[in-house]
Design an enzyme around this catalytic site. Structure first.
Site, PDB file in Angstrom:
ATOM      1  N   GLU A 129      -2.733   8.312  -5.562  1.00  0.00           N
ATOM      2  CA  GLU A 129      -2.689   7.823  -6.943  1.00  0.00           C
ATOM      3  C   GLU A 129      -3.683   8.597  -7.795  1.00  0.00           C
ATOM      4  O   GLU A 129      -4.790   8.872  -7.344  1.00  0.00           O
ATOM      5  CB  GLU A 129      -2.983   6.324  -6.958  1.00  0.00           C
ATOM      6  CG  GLU A 129      -1.912   5.546  -6.202  1.00  0.00           C
ATOM      7  CD  GLU A 129      -2.118   4.037  -6.256  1.00  0.00           C
ATOM      8  OE1 GLU A 129      -3.003   3.567  -6.988  1.00  0.00           O
ATOM      9  OE2 GLU A 129      -1.365   3.341  -5.563  1.00  0.00           O
ATOM     10  N   HIS A 162       0.613   0.523 -10.595  1.00  0.00           N
ATOM     11  CA  HIS A 162      -0.299  -0.394  -9.900  1.00  0.00           C
ATOM     12  C   HIS A 162      -0.840  -1.486 -10.823  1.00  0.00           C
ATOM     13  O   HIS A 162      -2.028  -1.829 -10.788  1.00  0.00           O
ATOM     14  CB  HIS A 162      -1.462   0.402  -9.295  1.00  0.00           C
ATOM     15  CG  HIS A 162      -2.083  -0.258  -8.099  1.00  0.00           C
ATOM     16  ND1 HIS A 162      -1.437  -0.358  -6.890  1.00  0.00           N
ATOM     17  CD2 HIS A 162      -3.286  -0.850  -7.916  1.00  0.00           C
ATOM     18  CE1 HIS A 162      -2.219  -0.986  -6.029  1.00  0.00           C
ATOM     19  NE2 HIS A 162      -3.340  -1.295  -6.624  1.00  0.00           N
ATOM     20  N   ARG A 210       0.856  -1.183   0.000  1.00  0.00           N
ATOM     21  CA  ARG A 210       0.000   0.000   0.000  1.00  0.00           C
ATOM     22  C   ARG A 210       0.894   1.235   0.000  1.00  0.00           C
ATOM     23  O   ARG A 210       1.914   1.271   0.694  1.00  0.00           O
ATOM     24  CB  ARG A 210      -0.931   0.012   1.225  1.00  0.00           C
ATOM     25  CG  ARG A 210      -1.998  -1.068   1.195  1.00  0.00           C
ATOM     26  CD  ARG A 210      -3.006  -0.794   0.074  1.00  0.00           C
ATOM     27  NE  ARG A 210      -4.044  -1.806  -0.021  1.00  0.00           N
ATOM     28  CZ  ARG A 210      -4.026  -2.816  -0.874  1.00  0.00           C
ATOM     29  NH1 ARG A 210      -2.983  -2.990  -1.686  1.00  0.00           N
ATOM     30  NH2 ARG A 210      -5.021  -3.680  -0.929  1.00  0.00           N
TER      31      ARG A 210
END
Length: 204
Positions: free
Chosen positions: A130, A152, A101
């Site tokens: 993000e 990601h 994370r």
């Protein structure tokens, strides 16, 4: 990750404040020993649990696999677990890899660590916010040769996300974990349920 590291003949240092699976680690050690006995790997390797500080001080690659836990949510919070203090504990030749994370790593501290060469490099698949801001210190051209940024996508394949097979897809793992709890599989022993992630939540 342990399986991957074993295949690359690595020594493995494990740290987990919530759960230690010594039976699994013993099995991996037996596999390492067998690989050496059969000539598959040249050097003897080992796997063991260590303290957090020991892992940081000795590891060549620090791969992070933790949930995001903030102060007050757990006795071992992970928010900004990697900061100036902990990054300075790592070897100058070490690399930090975060696929867990984003807020687990304080990005400003990592950028500083890379700029001042406290560590050799970093690779991130997740970010504090993000998408990563255009003016993020991690985008500094001065560190681009030792800072790898990914959007990601490490687990972005359709099969990885959606397969009902718990050994392949996240969807399958979630459902199987729920089934195991509700149906009291594995004799109702939460520690033995392979798809139950936060086993420490069931201790009480």
């Amino acid at each position: 990750m342990i399986k991957k590291c074993t295949g690359m003949d690595m020594n493995i240092l494990c740290y987990d404040p919530a759960y230690e699976n010594h039976e699994y680690v013993a099995g991996i050690q037996a596999l390492m020993d067998l690989r050496r006995e059969r000539g598959i790997q040249k050097n003897k390797t080992q796997i063991k649990y260590v303290r957090f500080e020991t892992a940081l001080a000795e590891a060549d690659f620090v791969s992070v696999h933790v949930p995001l836990l903030r102060e007050g949510e757990s006795p071992t919070p992970t928010f900004h677990l990697f900061n100036e203090k902990t990054l300075r504990m790592m070897k100058p030749s070490a690399y930090l890899i975060n696929t867990s994370r984003g807020p687990v790593v304080k990005e400003a501290a990592l950028a500083k660590a890379l700029k001042q060469r406290w560590i050799a490099g970093g690779a991130l698949d997740v970010f504090e916010k993000e998408p990563l801001a255009a003016n993020s210190p991690l985008r500094d051209p001065e560190i681009e040769d030792r800072c790898r940024l990914f959007h990601h996508f490490a687990s972005g394949a359709k099969q990885t996300r959606l397969s009902p097979d718990p050994n392949i897809g996240m969807a399958g793992r979630c459902v199987q974990g729920l089934i195991d709890v509700l149906e009291k599989n594995y004799g109702g022993d939460f520690t033995k349920m392979p798809y139950l992630v936060n086993k420490e939540a069931f201790k009480s």
